[in-house]
Write an enzyme that holds these catalytic residues in place. Structure first.
Site, mmCIF file in Angstrom:
data_model
loop_
_atom_site.group_PDB
_atom_site.id
_atom_site.type_symbol
_atom_site.label_atom_id
_atom_site.label_comp_id
_atom_site.label_asym_id
_atom_site.label_seq_id
_atom_site.Cartn_x
_atom_site.Cartn_y
_atom_site.Cartn_z
ATOM 1 N N HIS A 81 -14.201 -1.897 13.246
ATOM 2 C CA HIS A 81 -13.114 -2.258 13.028
ATOM 3 C C HIS A 81 -12.018 -2.071 14.329
ATOM 4 O O HIS A 81 -11.946 -0.895 14.719
ATOM 5 C CB HIS A 81 -13.232 -0.828 11.809
ATOM 6 N N GLU A 118 -26.296 0.982 4.214
ATOM 7 C CA GLU A 118 -25.034 1.688 5.991
ATOM 8 C C GLU A 118 -26.888 3.331 5.239
ATOM 9 O O GLU A 118 -27.303 3.788 5.460
ATOM 10 C CB GLU A 118 -24.082 1.735 5.964
ATOM 11 N N ASP A 125 -18.948 -0.809 15.502
ATOM 12 C CA ASP A 125 -18.155 -0.325 14.410
ATOM 13 C C ASP A 125 -16.964 0.227 14.749
ATOM 14 O O ASP A 125 -15.878 -0.032 14.551
ATOM 15 C CB ASP A 125 -19.456 0.507 14.035
ATOM 16 N N ASP A 126 -17.191 1.797 15.489
ATOM 17 C CA ASP A 126 -15.742 2.133 15.630
ATOM 18 C C ASP A 126 -15.906 3.236 15.889
ATOM 19 O O ASP A 126 -16.030 3.818 17.003
ATOM 20 C CB ASP A 126 -15.574 3.000 14.216
ATOM 21 N N HIS A 150 -20.528 -4.089 4.493
ATOM 22 C CA HIS A 150 -21.206 -3.305 4.074
ATOM 23 C C HIS A 150 -21.885 -2.879 3.376
ATOM 24 O O HIS A 150 -21.713 -2.993 1.853
ATOM 25 C CB HIS A 150 -20.083 -1.854 4.297
ATOM 26 N N HIS A 190 -19.198 -6.778 14.324
ATOM 27 C CA HIS A 190 -18.873 -5.470 14.011
ATOM 28 C C HIS A 190 -18.043 -5.113 14.245
ATOM 29 O O HIS A 190 -18.227 -3.451 14.649
ATOM 30 C CB HIS A 190 -20.604 -5.322 13.296
#
Ligand code: ADE
Ligand code: ZN
Length: 348
Positions: A19, A200, A278-279, A197, A17
């Site tokens: 991005h 969340e 994630d980011d 997603h 996961h």
């Protein structure tokens, strides 16, 4: 660095996961802005970083989309992806399944081919020069209409050999998975796997929709699943994987602090959970920082860390031979390193 931190650093693992646009660090963002003539509303890196104080998901997404506006040419997408893969290699990430958001680029006039050519060229180099394997997941932006996603799927059909799965991301509340029923059905009929997603910021109901309407094979986040006992049992019984992102959850206020993160409780309830970043450029850490944060806050044992890393390979889209080879490498690493970490493999 203490012993457990070093253990995590060299622990063979997969990232599921991530991005790619969320790996854009402030330095490269300013460099690309300058070389592409894009204006950023920040005078300096310090000023930019000072804005990384997010109230919620939408708050973050505003900065995320503005930041990625510096990605214009094929070279930008290559450089971004190559920088992530080098970081992954340093963190003993042996395999990565990477999201990209084509609509966030095509919507401002960048061609789909520019995006995917740059990313794909870096993935080939990553495999060849770094030994990091990768797969691509194309996300649809859920704040846009389904028609827009359908046009994006049309464009992706020419690149089927480069894209393993479709996903669903962006602003969750008010945009339930069911809104994308037709485009996911078509994507699956075209041979793409599906993930989304869900849960969340949104409720457990969105996880049900992702499972039953979109027919996903993995849930991204899904931490609200524990609110619903029947859903929790279903996820445990089917061992359908969830990709958790602890530092993201903390930074976006989805959990109040790291000791309250549900990861350990989910493991105890037999859910197949994985740790991801994630980011990372926005949330204060890449994959190993996420493993360290949960290890420390939740007191995870070596055995639990081993299970999380094994889950990351089990939940991946790798074929059985590659998956088994990576798990064998992981098991060998743990067998060699765990004994020096204390009795019964526990840290505390
Ligand atoms: N896009 C990038 N990061 C995201 C996240 N954490 N949730 C939803 N969409 C995203
Ligand atoms: Zn995400």
């Amino acid at each position: 660095m203490n012993a457990i931190s070093t253990f995590i650093e060299h622990l063979p693992k997969a990232e599921l996961h991530l991005h790619i646009e969320g790996t854009l660090e402030p330095g490269p963002m300013f460099e690309m802005a300058a070389r592409n003539g894009v204006e950023l509303p920040y005078a300096s890196i310090d000023e930019l970083e000072a804005a990384y104080d997010f109230g919620d998901l939408d708050d973050f997404l505003g900065l995320y989309y503005r930041g990625m506006s510096v990605l214009v040419r094929e070279r930008d997408f290559y450089d971004l992806t190559w920088a992530y893969l080098q970081k992954a290699r340093r963190q003993t990430v042996l395999h990565a399944e990477i999201f990209f958001d084509p609509q966030a680029h095509t919507g401002r006039g960048v061609a789909f081919s520019t995006v995917i050519d740059g990313i794909h060229r870096a993935l080939l180099d990553g495999e060849e020069k770094l030994g990091v394997s990768a797969k691509l997941i194309m996300c649809f932006l859920r704040h846009l209409e389904e028609d827009d996603a359908m046009q994006t799927l049309d464009q992706a059909l020419a690149y089927k050999d480069r894209i393993a799965a479709v996903g669903l991301d962006s602003s969750e509340l008010g945009h339930p998975p069911g809104k994308f029923k037709a485009v996911f059905a078509r994507a699956r009929a075209e041979g793409f796997l599906a993930v989304a997603h869900a849960g969340e910021e949104g409720p457990a109901e969105y996880v049900w929709e992702a499972l039953d309407i979109l027919r996903v094979v993995r849930i991204d986040h899904g931490i609200r699943s524990l609110d619903d006992a029947r859903l929790t049992r279903r996820l445990a019984d089917t061992r359908l994987p969830l990709t958790l992102c602890p530092l993201s959850n903390l930074r976006l206020g989805v959990v109040k602090d790291m000791p309250s993160h549900p990861l350990r409780e989910m493991m105890q309830k037999n859910l197949l959970v994985t740790v991801n970043s994630d980011d990372p450029a926005y949330f204060g850490g890449y994959l190993n920082e996420n493993y360290r944060a949960v290890q420390e806050a939740l007191g995870l044992t070596v055995k639990q860390l081993h299970a999380l890393a094994r889950n990351s390979f089990l939940a991946s889209f790798l074929g059985a031979p590659s998956r088994q080879a990576l798990i064998a490498r992981l098991d060998d690493y743990v067998a060699r390193r765990a004994p020096s970490l204390g009795d019964a493999g526990t840290i505390r």
